[in-house]
Motif scaffolding. Structure first.
Motif, PDB file in Angstrom:
ATOM      1  N   ARG A  71     -39.223  72.139 -74.499  1.00 23.38           N
ATOM      2  CA  ARG A  71     -39.358  70.862 -75.210  1.00 23.38           C
ATOM      3  C   ARG A  71     -40.249  69.879 -74.470  1.00 23.38           C
ATOM      4  N   ASP A  72     -40.304  69.994 -73.138  1.00 20.69           N
ATOM      5  CA  ASP A  72     -41.148  69.076 -72.367  1.00 20.69           C
ATOM      6  C   ASP A  72     -42.605  69.524 -72.313  1.00 20.69           C
ATOM      7  N   GLY A  73     -42.917  70.647 -72.991  1.00 25.07           N
ATOM      8  CA  GLY A  73     -44.307  71.117 -73.063  1.00 25.07           C
ATOM      9  C   GLY A  73     -44.687  72.138 -72.008  1.00 25.07           C
ATOM     10  N   THR A  74     -43.806  72.403 -71.038  1.00 26.24           N
ATOM     11  CA  THR A  74     -44.121  73.388 -70.012  1.00 26.24           C
ATOM     12  C   THR A  74     -43.829  74.794 -70.534  1.00 26.24           C
TER      13      THR A  74
END
Length: 158
Positions: A71-74
């Motif tokens: 969800r944080d893009g990582t």
């Protein structure tokens, strides 16, 4: 927690993640586990909500997928797959339907939202392949050198 000797189907857990059903939704690793009554009992006792345990045509199963992106893009880590001897699985050795595996998992508790109650969902940590059924791709159709001509007579279907 570990589920022992679970039949696995539709294993898309090796190598790069695959497109989700709608490619615009991103990529994922995924598979299904066919559950015996003792597996269902163990999952429910661990807190997995019954909405994730499905039944179709007399077969009880649970689908699992892991998004390729958090969800944080990582980037997310792929599902760890090991062989029965404990060594890392050869990523080029595809796993076919009916293979027997042990599944190491935890239960993530999802918060109440959108009118749904708080519920536990299985999160797979690792899969150990005990008995491999090799994946064999079936040929879907044969193309000729000339190509394929489709003839449709819509008027005859009235």
């Amino acid at each position: 927690m570990i589920l022992k000797n679970v039949e696995m189907r539709w294993a898309k857990i090796l190598g790069e993640p695959r497109d989700k059903y709608e490619p615009s939704d991103g990529k994922e690793w995924s598979c299904e586990f066919v559950l015996q009554p003792e597996h269902v009992e163990a999952l429910k006792a661990a807190g997995v909500h019954e909405r994730y345990i499905k039944e179709k045509d007399g077969t009880t199963y649970i689908k699992y997928s892991r998004d390729a992106e958090r969800r944080d893009g990582t980037a997310a880590k792929p599902i760890r797959v090991i062989a029965a001897d404990g060594f890392e699985w050869d990523q080029n050795k595809l796993i076919g339907n009916g293979s027997l595996v042990d599944v190491q998992y935890i239960v993530n508790v999802l918060a109440k939202r959108a009118g749904l109650p708080e519920r536990g969902k299985m999160a797979v940590l690792a899969i150990k392949v005990n008995e491999l059924v090799p994946y064999e791709q079936e040929e879907q159709f044969e193309l000729s050198q000339e190509g394929t001509t489709v003839r449709e007579d819509w008027a005859s279907e009235e």
